[in-house]
Structures are given as C-alpha cells and as structure tokens.
Write an enzyme that holds these catalytic residues in place. Structure first.
Site, PDB file in Angstrom:
ATOM      1  CB  THR A  16       7.122  -3.359   0.104  1.00  0.00           C
ATOM      2  OG1 THR A  16       7.374  -2.714  -1.148  1.00  0.00           O
ATOM      3  CG2 THR A  16       6.769  -4.812  -0.163  1.00  0.00           C
ATOM      4  CB  CYS A 282      33.469   3.439  -6.859  1.00  0.00           C
ATOM      5  SG  CYS A 282      34.543   3.670  -8.281  1.00  0.00           S
TER       6      CYS A 282
END
Length: 345
Positions: A16, A282
């Site tokens: 980008t 996690c």
C-alpha cells in the site's frame, strides 16, 4: 549522531505504501520509485545518500513467497558493505512473516534492517506512510558515538513503535497501529525524540561477519484447534504427503483436547518424524505445557513447547531449520533455543 559516510538503501517490494491514486480513474496504482522524491520531498532534508531498489513488478504482500525472502537476503548481502542500514517497504499483510524469516536468514547481522509500510497509500492526504518511512530511515542511520548502528537487527517500525521483527504480529486491518509486539518490549518509541530501549536491543561485543542463508523447506502447516474439531480433519492434515512440521495453535497456555484419538494422532505423527510445535492462540502469554494435565499429555506425545513464539516466527523458524537438513530431533532441540531473540527462555 550520523557519520559522514552514512547511507541507507531503500528497498521497495510493493504494498500500500508505494501506491498513488490515478487522477483519471481514482484507482490505486503502484508508482515508479524514481518519483519518490516528488512524492516525499522531505527526503532531501536527510544529510546522507538514500538509494533505492524496486521490485519489478511490485508485489502485493499476500503474494510474498520464500523466494522473495531469498531475494531480499541477496540484495542485502550484495550491498552490505555499501550501506549503513536498510529499509524495506513491504505490504502489511505478511510483513511479520518476512521480518521473522529475515531474522533467521541474516545470521550475525550487525546493521539495521527495518521493515515498514502503511495503511494508506503515500499519495493520499492522510497517509501514515510518510511518517513511517521517514522515521525508519532515521533509525536505520542512527549510530552510537563510536559509529556503530544503534539497532543492529531485523525490525518492524509502525505507528511510532520499533519492534523486533520476529516478535511482531499484525493485529489490525484498519487502524494505523496495525502491529503489536505482545511478548517483548518495543525497541524504540518515536515522539518528539526517538527513545531507544537499549537494554532490549540485541548487540554483540565482538565484530561478526554476516552469514546469509537461503535454504528453506516449506513443508510446514498451521493447525488451529477449535471446539468440535473432527478426527478426520486432524488426520488429513497430519497425513499430508511430505509434511515435516506442524505449528499447533492451542488454547491458553498450551492446552488441547484430551480425546484419545487426538493424542494418538499426535503420537503417530511425532513417531513418523513430523515436528509439532505448540504455540498459543492468545495474543499475549506463553505456552507452559507442564502447567495443566492437557498440556502435559502433549509433551508425552512428542509435541515441542513453542514458549512465547508468534505463529509467524514458529513457521519461518521451522522452514529455516528444515531447509538446513536437520533431523527431526535436532529441529525439536533448536526450537527450544533462541536463535534471534524470537522466544523467551
């Protein structure tokens, strides 16, 4: 402090940050990096040379492959003695994988390799790309009073934070603070001044010579557990022809179902030489396989503890070790050791 011989190589892979809006169609397009000075005139304010290397054609980061990691290593190796530091402009989606891979492939690195990018194209008014790029270049050029690089390791810089590359994960697809290093402190914070966390930065007392590596074996899969996962799914994945390693994403501190078929399948795979590494789903925390009975059963099945490794780091480290022809037992042993600061032992 920068020496008069400081120079930085800016490597644009794609993503980008290197896009600009077509005035006629409104579509985002890659621009030629020869136009970089036009898009970012602030670069002229640096008092040292900044050279550029552009991938042709530029690559979306979702297309990034190990061959491109090898290409990056080759570019850095070829130019290692010519530049004080390197900045890699990269799409955000797989940036953490590339940073992790490079941390292993650039053994004994003594110069900064900073990966950065943006959430908005550099040609957009509110882009975060300019700040990320300018600060990354400043960090890549930063030196001690003795003229040594301040951050001689592979890092990601994003939204004011410099993070160890192999500790970093993309956490947000929309906000500017796209990356986090949950299990390791940031190496620097950029505000009015750039404050370096010198205690956390890897440095060597004696001089070392860069050892570039190019061997990778991609016969690795990621198996994420979820309630209700079926035996045929696990059996199919573990039965993939040529499979050599599995990154097993478990619950909490390394827990998994205690079903007989699950443990049996893992035992069989381990006995066949497939290396299984346990990492947590996690965001933060560490796998402790001896803490609960469920984790202890995995240990008995031959599963290796991944400690506080990110999935990206575990995947690329396995590719690296397998590519160098280590036996399954040797790979298991090296997964329990820190090679580039990627786990806390």
């Amino acid at each position: 402090m920068n020496s008069p011989y400081t120079s930085v190589l800016l490597i644009y892979t794609g993503g980008t940050i290197g896009m600009i809006e077509n005035a006629q169609t409104g579509a985002l397009e890659n621009f030629n990096f020869e136009q970089l000075q036009k898009q970012i005139p602030e670069l002229q304010k640096f008092n040292f040379p900044i050279d550029t290397y552009q991938f042709d054609p530029p690559m979306d980061s979702s297309d990034m492959e190990p061959d491109m990691w090898r290409k990056l290593v080759h570019i850095i190796q070829e130019n290692y003695n010519r530049y004080h530091g390197f900045v890699i402009l990269h799409g955000t989606d797989t940036m953490a994988y590339t940073a992790s891979a490079l941390s292993f492939m650039l053994e004994d690195l003594e110069k900064p390799v900073i990966l950065t990018g943006s959430q908005l194209p550099i040609g957009v008014l509110r882009t975060d790309g300019k700040e990320n790029l300018m600060t990354s270049i400043e960090i890549a050029a930063a030196q001690t009073k003795e003229g040594k690089p301040l951050v001689p390791e592979v890092c990601i810089f994003f939204e004011n934070h410099l993070m160890r590359g192999n500790r970093t994960t993309k956490m947000n697809a929309e906000n500017f603070n796209a990356f986090r290093s949950f299990n390791y402190p940031v190496l620097a914070e950029a505000g009015i001044h750039i404050k370096y966390n010198n205690v956390q930065i890897r440095t060597y007392k004696e001089e070392r010579k860069l050892k570039p590596h190019y061997l990778l074996d991609t016969n690795v899969v990621v198996l994420k557990l979820f309630p209700g996962i079926q035996e045929n799914v696990v059996a199919t994945i573990l039965g993939i022809e040529g499979l050599k390693a599995v990154v097993l994403e478990t619950y909490g501190s390394g827990n998994a179902p205690r079903k007989e078929w699950f443990i049996r399948r893992l035992c069989q795979a381990s006995a066949q030489g497939i290396v299984i590494v346990n990492v947590t789903q996690c965001n933060a925390g560490m796998v402790e396989m001896e803490r609960y009975e469920t984790g202890y059963q995995l240990l008995q099945a031959g599963v290796v503890c991944g400690y506080d490794s990110t999935t990206e780091s575990a995947v690329t480290k396995l590719m690296f070790l397998l590519g160098h022809g280590y036996t399954p037992d040797e790979v298991r042993d090296r997964m329990n050791r820190s090679m580039a600061g990627e786990i806390t032992i």
